[in-house]
Design a protein around this motif. Structure first.
Motif, PDB file in Angstrom:
ATOM      1  N   ARG A 116     -66.618   9.801  44.376  1.00  0.00           N
ATOM      2  CA  ARG A 116     -67.185   8.454  44.346  1.00  0.00           C
ATOM      3  C   ARG A 116     -67.065   7.899  42.931  1.00  0.00           C
ATOM      4  O   ARG A 116     -67.553   8.476  41.982  1.00  0.00           O
ATOM      5  CB  ARG A 116     -68.642   8.537  44.784  1.00  0.00           C
ATOM      6  CG  ARG A 116     -69.448   7.276  44.763  1.00  0.00           C
ATOM      7  CD  ARG A 116     -69.245   6.248  45.856  1.00  0.00           C
ATOM      8  NE  ARG A 116     -68.704   6.584  47.105  1.00  0.00           N
ATOM      9  CZ  ARG A 116     -69.353   6.618  48.277  1.00  0.00           C
ATOM     10  NH1 ARG A 116     -70.627   6.369  48.338  1.00  0.00           N
ATOM     11  NH2 ARG A 116     -68.713   6.890  49.394  1.00  0.00           N
ATOM     12  N   LEU A 117     -66.387   6.764  42.798  1.00  0.00           N
ATOM     13  CA  LEU A 117     -66.201   6.117  41.498  1.00  0.00           C
ATOM     14  C   LEU A 117     -67.259   5.067  41.229  1.00  0.00           C
ATOM     15  O   LEU A 117     -67.665   4.862  40.088  1.00  0.00           O
ATOM     16  CB  LEU A 117     -64.856   5.376  41.445  1.00  0.00           C
ATOM     17  CG  LEU A 117     -63.596   6.154  41.315  1.00  0.00           C
ATOM     18  CD1 LEU A 117     -62.419   5.211  41.292  1.00  0.00           C
ATOM     19  CD2 LEU A 117     -63.606   6.983  40.063  1.00  0.00           C
ATOM     20  N   TYR A 118     -67.629   4.364  42.294  1.00  0.00           N
ATOM     21  CA  TYR A 118     -68.499   3.204  42.117  1.00  0.00           C
ATOM     22  C   TYR A 118     -69.278   2.995  43.398  1.00  0.00           C
ATOM     23  O   TYR A 118     -68.724   3.110  44.493  1.00  0.00           O
ATOM     24  CB  TYR A 118     -67.640   1.966  41.810  1.00  0.00           C
ATOM     25  CG  TYR A 118     -68.439   0.722  41.527  1.00  0.00           C
ATOM     26  CD1 TYR A 118     -68.908   0.456  40.248  1.00  0.00           C
ATOM     27  CD2 TYR A 118     -68.722  -0.199  42.528  1.00  0.00           C
ATOM     28  CE1 TYR A 118     -69.642  -0.696  39.971  1.00  0.00           C
ATOM     29  CE2 TYR A 118     -69.445  -1.346  42.269  1.00  0.00           C
ATOM     30  CZ  TYR A 118     -69.906  -1.593  40.997  1.00  0.00           C
ATOM     31  OH  TYR A 118     -70.626  -2.722  40.738  1.00  0.00           O
ATOM     32  N   LEU A 176     -70.475  -2.720  48.023  1.00  0.00           N
ATOM     33  CA  LEU A 176     -69.219  -1.981  48.169  1.00  0.00           C
ATOM     34  C   LEU A 176     -69.294  -0.605  47.543  1.00  0.00           C
ATOM     35  O   LEU A 176     -70.159  -0.323  46.725  1.00  0.00           O
ATOM     36  CB  LEU A 176     -68.041  -2.766  47.564  1.00  0.00           C
ATOM     37  CG  LEU A 176     -68.064  -3.083  46.075  1.00  0.00           C
ATOM     38  CD1 LEU A 176     -67.349  -2.012  45.268  1.00  0.00           C
ATOM     39  CD2 LEU A 176     -67.381  -4.418  45.843  1.00  0.00           C
ATOM     40  N   VAL A 177     -68.383   0.247  47.986  1.00  0.00           N
ATOM     41  CA  VAL A 177     -68.198   1.566  47.384  1.00  0.00           C
ATOM     42  C   VAL A 177     -66.707   1.745  47.111  1.00  0.00           C
ATOM     43  O   VAL A 177     -65.863   1.192  47.820  1.00  0.00           O
ATOM     44  CB  VAL A 177     -68.710   2.727  48.274  1.00  0.00           C
ATOM     45  CG1 VAL A 177     -70.211   2.678  48.435  1.00  0.00           C
ATOM     46  CG2 VAL A 177     -68.016   2.750  49.615  1.00  0.00           C
ATOM     47  N   LYS A 206     -54.911   8.325  45.812  1.00  0.00           N
ATOM     48  CA  LYS A 206     -55.247   7.105  46.549  1.00  0.00           C
ATOM     49  C   LYS A 206     -56.663   6.656  46.204  1.00  0.00           C
ATOM     50  O   LYS A 206     -57.569   7.471  46.084  1.00  0.00           O
ATOM     51  CB  LYS A 206     -55.153   7.385  48.052  1.00  0.00           C
ATOM     52  CG  LYS A 206     -55.128   6.149  48.914  1.00  0.00           C
ATOM     53  CD  LYS A 206     -55.111   6.495  50.405  1.00  0.00           C
ATOM     54  CE  LYS A 206     -53.890   7.253  50.828  1.00  0.00           C
ATOM     55  NZ  LYS A 206     -53.857   7.491  52.289  1.00  0.00           N
ATOM     56  N   LEU A 207     -56.821   5.328  46.055  1.00  0.00           N
ATOM     57  CA  LEU A 207     -58.124   4.706  45.848  1.00  0.00           C
ATOM     58  C   LEU A 207     -58.542   3.971  47.112  1.00  0.00           C
ATOM     59  O   LEU A 207     -57.705   3.333  47.759  1.00  0.00           O
ATOM     60  CB  LEU A 207     -58.055   3.697  44.696  1.00  0.00           C
ATOM     61  CG  LEU A 207     -58.002   4.315  43.308  1.00  0.00           C
ATOM     62  CD1 LEU A 207     -57.500   3.290  42.305  1.00  0.00           C
ATOM     63  CD2 LEU A 207     -59.363   4.823  42.906  1.00  0.00           C
ATOM     64  N   TYR A 208     -59.823   4.067  47.446  1.00  0.00           N
ATOM     65  CA  TYR A 208     -60.374   3.408  48.629  1.00  0.00           C
ATOM     66  C   TYR A 208     -61.530   2.517  48.206  1.00  0.00           C
ATOM     67  O   TYR A 208     -62.478   2.998  47.593  1.00  0.00           O
ATOM     68  CB  TYR A 208     -60.938   4.432  49.617  1.00  0.00           C
ATOM     69  CG  TYR A 208     -59.966   5.441  50.134  1.00  0.00           C
ATOM     70  CD1 TYR A 208     -59.270   5.207  51.318  1.00  0.00           C
ATOM     71  CD2 TYR A 208     -59.753   6.641  49.469  1.00  0.00           C
ATOM     72  CE1 TYR A 208     -58.383   6.142  51.806  1.00  0.00           C
ATOM     73  CE2 TYR A 208     -58.867   7.588  49.950  1.00  0.00           C
ATOM     74  CZ  TYR A 208     -58.186   7.332  51.124  1.00  0.00           C
ATOM     75  OH  TYR A 208     -57.307   8.263  51.606  1.00  0.00           O
ATOM     76  N   LEU A 214     -59.405   0.551  38.567  1.00  0.00           N
ATOM     77  CA  LEU A 214     -58.219   0.425  37.717  1.00  0.00           C
ATOM     78  C   LEU A 214     -58.237   1.463  36.597  1.00  0.00           C
ATOM     79  O   LEU A 214     -57.221   2.086  36.290  1.00  0.00           O
ATOM     80  CB  LEU A 214     -58.126  -0.989  37.146  1.00  0.00           C
ATOM     81  CG  LEU A 214     -56.936  -1.267  36.228  1.00  0.00           C
ATOM     82  CD1 LEU A 214     -55.606  -0.994  36.927  1.00  0.00           C
ATOM     83  CD2 LEU A 214     -56.991  -2.707  35.733  1.00  0.00           C
ATOM     84  N   GLU A 215     -59.394   1.662  36.007  1.00  0.00           N
ATOM     85  CA  GLU A 215     -59.526   2.670  34.945  1.00  0.00           C
ATOM     86  C   GLU A 215     -59.174   4.059  35.481  1.00  0.00           C
ATOM     87  O   GLU A 215     -58.447   4.825  34.850  1.00  0.00           O
ATOM     88  CB  GLU A 215     -60.951   2.648  34.402  1.00  0.00           C
ATOM     89  CG  GLU A 215     -61.170   3.555  33.224  1.00  0.00           C
ATOM     90  CD  GLU A 215     -62.596   3.448  32.695  1.00  0.00           C
ATOM     91  OE1 GLU A 215     -63.212   4.501  32.492  1.00  0.00           O
ATOM     92  OE2 GLU A 215     -63.072   2.317  32.478  1.00  0.00           O
ATOM     93  N   CYS A 216     -59.670   4.378  36.669  1.00  0.00           N
ATOM     94  CA  CYS A 216     -59.374   5.667  37.302  1.00  0.00           C
ATOM     95  C   CYS A 216     -57.880   5.779  37.631  1.00  0.00           C
ATOM     96  O   CYS A 216     -57.263   6.815  37.409  1.00  0.00           O
ATOM     97  CB  CYS A 216     -60.208   5.826  38.575  1.00  0.00           C
ATOM     98  SG  CYS A 216     -59.866   7.356  39.468  1.00  0.00           S
ATOM     99  N   ALA A 217     -57.310   4.704  38.153  1.00  0.00           N
ATOM    100  CA  ALA A 217     -55.885   4.702  38.508  1.00  0.00           C
ATOM    101  C   ALA A 217     -55.021   4.944  37.276  1.00  0.00           C
ATOM    102  O   ALA A 217     -54.046   5.698  37.327  1.00  0.00           O
ATOM    103  CB  ALA A 217     -55.509   3.380  39.173  1.00  0.00           C
ATOM    104  N   GLU A 218     -55.403   4.327  36.176  1.00  0.00           N
ATOM    105  CA  GLU A 218     -54.636   4.514  34.942  1.00  0.00           C
ATOM    106  C   GLU A 218     -54.757   5.961  34.452  1.00  0.00           C
ATOM    107  O   GLU A 218     -53.761   6.593  34.096  1.00  0.00           O
ATOM    108  CB  GLU A 218     -55.147   3.543  33.875  1.00  0.00           C
ATOM    109  CG  GLU A 218     -54.354   3.598  32.590  1.00  0.00           C
ATOM    110  CD  GLU A 218     -54.835   2.586  31.563  1.00  0.00           C
ATOM    111  OE1 GLU A 218     -54.028   2.260  30.676  1.00  0.00           O
ATOM    112  OE2 GLU A 218     -55.998   2.130  31.624  1.00  0.00           O
TER     113      GLU A 218
END
Length: 139
Positions: A2-4, A9-10, A19-21, A41-45
Motif C-alpha cells: 500500500r502506497l497511499y 482512493l487507495v 504495476k501500480l493500482y 509517480l515517486e514509487c514508479a520512478e
C-alpha cells in the motif's frame, strides 16, 4: 504494498509485477487524487514501474480542473521521470466510457505515442489483462 490511502482512493504497488493500482472509492477529492498520483509517480520512478491501472469508476467524470492538471502536469511528469514505454489503463464507469465512445469513436479511447500508451476501459478485468500483455515487452 500500500502506497497511499485516503477516504476517496487507495494506491497499491506490486513490485514483482511492476504495476501500480489506483482505486477510487468515492467522489473525487482533488487534494487526495493529486497527492496519491504523485506518490505513485515517486514509487514508479524508484522501482522502474511502467504499468498503471487507474480505476476511476466511482468518481464518474473528471472535472475540467483535474483533467487540466493531468495533461499539463502529471502526464508530462511521467514523461520526464520515467521515459518511454509507459502503459496506462484507465477504467471508467460504463456511462462515462459510452459517452467517450460516442464522442471520440473507438480509436478515441486510446492514445499511442512512444512515451505514454493509454487505453480506456469500463471492465476492470479487461484493463488488467491488457496491461498483462504489455509486461513481457518491458523485460
Amino acid at each position: 504494498m500500500r502506497l497511499y490511502k485516503a477516504n476517496s482512493l487507495v494506491i497499491d504497488c506490486d513490485g514483482a509485477l511492476k504495476k501500480l493500482y489506483m482505486t477510487c472509492l468515492s467522489a473525487l477529492v482533488s487534494s487526495e487524487f493529486r497527492e496519491g498520483l504523485m506518490a505513485a509517480l515517486e514509487c514508479a520512478e524508484k522501482h522502474h514501474i511502467k504499468l498503471w491501472l487507474l480505476d476511476l469508476r466511482e468518481i464518474g467524470e473528471l472535472d475540467e480542473k483535474e483533467e487540466e492538471w493531468l495533461h499539463r502536469y502529471f502526464f508530462p511528469s511521467i514523461m520526464a521521470k520515467l521515459g518511454a514505454g509507459n502503459y496506462v489503463a484507465m477504467v471508467l464507469s460504463e456511462k462515462c466510457y459510452n459517452l467517450l465512445l460516442h464522442e471520440a469513436g473507438k480509436y478515441g479511447l486510446r492514445s499511442y505515442n512512444e512515451v505514454i500508451i493509454m487505453k480506456n476501459f469500463f471492465d476492470l478485468e479487461e484493463a488488467d489483462n491488457w496491461l498483462n500483455t504489455k509486461a513481457p515487452h518491458l523485460a
